[in-house]
Design a protein around this motif. Structure first.
Motif, short mmCIF file in Angstrom:
data_model
loop_
_atom_site.label_atom_id
_atom_site.label_comp_id
_atom_site.label_asym_id
_atom_site.label_seq_id
_atom_site.Cartn_x
_atom_site.Cartn_y
_atom_site.Cartn_z
N GLU A 168 -2.89 -2.25 10.50
CA GLU A 168 -1.86 -2.57 11.29
C GLU A 168 -1.29 -1.28 11.95
N PRO A 169 -0.74 -1.00 13.17
CA PRO A 169 -0.42 0.10 13.44
C PRO A 169 0.88 0.63 12.83
N PRO A 170 0.77 1.82 12.41
CA PRO A 170 2.14 2.52 11.85
C PRO A 170 3.31 2.40 12.67
N PRO A 171 4.29 2.47 11.94
CA PRO A 171 5.66 2.41 12.87
C PRO A 171 5.88 3.68 13.56
N ASP A 225 1.64 8.25 3.10
CA ASP A 225 1.18 8.87 4.13
C ASP A 225 -0.07 9.83 3.93
N VAL A 226 0.32 10.90 2.96
CA VAL A 226 -0.74 11.75 2.66
C VAL A 226 -0.46 12.56 1.24
N TRP A 227 -1.39 12.55 0.31
CA TRP A 227 -1.17 13.55 -0.79
C TRP A 227 -0.87 14.58 -0.45
N GLU A 228 0.11 15.39 -1.07
CA GLU A 228 0.47 16.74 -0.60
C GLU A 228 -0.10 17.88 -1.89
N TRP A 229 -0.97 18.88 -1.29
CA TRP A 229 -1.32 19.86 -2.24
C TRP A 229 0.11 20.73 -2.54
N THR A 230 0.14 21.14 -3.76
CA THR A 230 1.19 22.05 -4.25
C THR A 230 0.33 23.39 -4.64
N GLY A 286 -0.38 1.58 0.23
CA GLY A 286 -1.10 0.15 0.03
C GLY A 286 -2.11 -0.23 1.22
N GLN A 287 -2.61 0.80 1.84
CA GLN A 287 -3.73 0.56 2.82
C GLN A 287 -3.22 -0.35 3.76
N ARG A 288 -2.01 -0.45 4.01
CA ARG A 288 -1.63 -1.37 5.26
C ARG A 288 -2.09 -1.01 6.53
N HIS A 289 -1.76 0.34 6.63
CA HIS A 289 -2.12 1.39 7.78
C HIS A 289 -3.24 2.30 7.31
N MET A 345 -3.63 -5.00 4.96
CA MET A 345 -3.32 -5.59 3.40
C MET A 345 -2.10 -6.16 3.78
N ALA A 346 -1.86 -7.00 2.56
CA ALA A 346 -0.66 -7.79 2.78
C ALA A 346 0.70 -6.69 2.40
N SER A 347 1.88 -6.99 2.93
CA SER A 347 2.92 -6.35 2.75
C SER A 347 3.55 -6.40 1.38
N GLU A 348 4.30 -5.50 0.88
CA GLU A 348 4.82 -5.43 -0.36
C GLU A 348 5.89 -6.61 -0.57
N THR A 349 5.87 -7.39 -1.69
CA THR A 349 7.07 -7.98 -2.18
C THR A 349 8.02 -7.09 -2.96
N VAL A 350 9.02 -7.38 -3.28
CA VAL A 350 9.79 -6.81 -4.40
C VAL A 350 9.42 -7.05 -5.57
N ARG A 351 9.04 -5.98 -6.37
CA ARG A 351 8.29 -5.84 -7.60
C ARG A 351 9.55 -5.51 -8.64
N PRO A 352 9.56 -6.31 -9.66
CA PRO A 352 10.45 -5.70 -10.61
C PRO A 352 9.85 -4.74 -11.68
N ASN A 353 10.95 -4.01 -12.31
CA ASN A 353 10.68 -2.93 -13.01
C ASN A 353 10.10 -3.58 -14.51
N PRO A 354 8.94 -3.13 -15.16
CA PRO A 354 8.55 -4.03 -16.41
C PRO A 354 9.75 -3.90 -17.39
N ALA A 355 10.50 -2.64 -17.40
CA ALA A 355 11.38 -2.49 -18.55
C ALA A 355 12.71 -3.46 -18.34
N ASP A 356 12.82 -4.30 -17.14
CA ASP A 356 13.89 -5.02 -16.88
C ASP A 356 13.65 -6.37 -17.22
N LEU A 357 12.29 -6.71 -17.71
CA LEU A 357 11.63 -8.05 -17.82
C LEU A 357 11.61 -8.54 -19.30
N GLY A 358 12.17 -9.75 -19.32
CA GLY A 358 11.62 -10.66 -20.85
C GLY A 358 10.32 -10.68 -21.08
#
Length: 450
Positions: free
Chosen positions: A172-175, A372-377, A345-348, A1-14
């Motif tokens: 892609e291989p993970p880091p 990475d993984v959902w963590e059971w509590t 994001g399914q990149r790895h 999958m494509a890598s993330e770009t900078v995503r604005p917070n909706p609360a900060d947008l007009g």
């Protein structure tokens, strides 16, 4: 999958920038849905790969149906596109195992349907004032639909893991874990109050609300999730055969389901292999264990002389900044995840090695709390004080109770839009097909507190 770009917070947008952000998020999400459904032929789209999962074509039409109901009809007040299929794609009307027998839309019809709905939604997005109703303030309904589709994308990814056949998904291989050997096994989280949940995150769902103060006693939590190598020691010690490590319910399920190792593991003459999206490969010992149920996680923790963290402990470890005394949006701060901070994001198509993403560490020093993984509590899924169902009871309220356990943090298959420090997931404690692992916690001895 494509890598993330900078995503604005909706609360900060007009308003106009918010419209653009919503359109971008909806397109990015739909691109993922298309990639997951176009990776296989139509015969595989309509096939049920496991009774635990819907056919992929059901998920595709379902996300369109929810988008139509909430955005076209409710937000837009427009004429229904396909009211005749509402019941077919109501998740509460038909169990997953029964869905293949329904008169579902075929692949071509489902694709045409979701496209028609999306065209109408984009038109109303251009016209909606995005204010005046709680449902549309800060584009909440649109964000809810983005998250809903991304959650089904992760479900479809789990279906891909369950299908038999050659690999069809690319990754892609993970880091690498740069300084894993120097990390402590545990970190101490000092006791005291912190603010759990949120009342300000614009697209937070009802079960994340409202923000409220919680007091948590001193605890230690694993620096990283439990790895395959660590879990293998539990397995090799006979942990699956010793009732003393298991709860009564867990032992009953272990026997009934004949659990002997994490799902998708196979003993190949003394070498453990795993099946991962069509690849058969040796189990990677340094990666967080995945595809274990709550009962397996609980048994391991007992064997290790520890326990699973409560949901409150997990969130304090992930969000509390002792320097400011405030709770952060994410372990690293307020900014949305980027590639160097979390595996999302399914990149790895696998967890990254334990200890990866040092820039994503929480103030307490724990790593990989996001992705990475959902963590059971250890916690049952329950409402926060002051909870109000919104915009419908069936999202959260009907699942509250002891039958569902809380998972936190997201997985490599979770999108950033559907993952934050306050995000809560839940499932039955027997579930193994989800991308779930865990980390352990314990109450420190008095001499450890100085």
């Amino acid at each position: 999958m494509a890598s993330e770009t900078v995503r604005p917070n909706p609360a900060d947008l007009g308003i106009e920038d918010l419209r653009t952000h919503v359109a971008d998020e909806m397109q990015r999400t739909r691109d993922r849905s298309i990639a997951l459904t176009s990776a296989v032929d139509d015969d595989e789209l309509v096939r049920q790969h496991s009774p635990l999962m819907s056919p992929l074509v059901w998920d595709l039409a379902h996300v369109g149906s929810q988008e139509e109901i909430w955005l076209v009809r409710d937000v837009g007040g427009r004429q229904a596109v396909r009211p005749d299929i509402d019941d077919l794609y109501d998740a509460f009307q038909h169990a997953r195992a029964d869905r293949p027998a329904l008169p579902l839309l075929g692949p071509t019809e489902a694709r045409n349907y979701v496209t028609t709905v999306r065209d109408k939604v984009l038109d109303l997005l251009d016209r909606s004032p995005l204010e005046g109703r709680r449902l549309v303030e800060q584009a909440f309904a649109f964000g809810m639909i983005v998250q809903h589709e991304q959650q089904h994308d992760e479900t479809m990814l789990a279906t891909h893991q369950l299908r038999n056949g050659d690999p069809v998904l690319d990754d892609e291989p993970p880091p690498a874990a740069v300084d894993a050997d120097s990390l402590p096994d545990e970190v101490l989280v000092p006791g005291g109050p912190f603010v759990m949940g949120t009342s300000t995150e614009p697209w937070a769902l009802d079960n994340e609300r409202p923000a409220h103060e919680v007091h948590v006693a001193d605890f230690r939590i694993d620096t990283t999730p439990v790895t395959n190598g660590q879990f293998l020691r539990f397995l090799d010690s006979g942990g699956y055969d010793q009732p003393r490590w298991w709860s009564e319910q867990g032992w009953q399920y272990r026997q009934r389901a004949d659990l002997r190792a994490p799902l998708f593991w196979k003993d190949d003459g003394g070498t453990w292999l795993r099946r991962r999206f069509g690849h058969v490969e040796p189990v990677a010992l340094d990666e967080p264990v995945v595809h274990v149920c709550f009962y397996e996680a609980q048994a391991y923790a007992n064997w290790a002389g520890k326990r699973l963290p409560t949901e409150q402990e997990w969130e304090k470890a992930a969000r509390f900044d002792p320097r400011s005394g405030r709770s952060l949006r994410y372990p690293w701060g307020q900014a949305d995840p980027q590639q160097g901070r979390a595996n999302l994001g399914q990149r790895h198509l696998r967890p990254a090695p334990a200890g990866a993403y040092p820039t994503g560490a929480a103030p307490c020093g724990a790593r990989q709390l996001i992705g990475d993984v959902w963590e059971w509590t250890a916690s049952d899924f329950a409402p926060y004080p002051g909870f109000t169902a919104f915009p419908y009871r069936e999202y959260s309220e009907v699942f509250f109770g002891a039958s569902h356990k809380v998972l936190r943090g997201g997985s490599f298959g979770t999108d950033v839009a559907a993952c934050r420090g306050t995000f809560r997931n839940w499932d039955y404690p027997i579930r193994r097909q989800i991308f779930a692992g865990f980390r352990c916690a314990r109450t420190p001895d008095s001499d450890e507190l100085g």
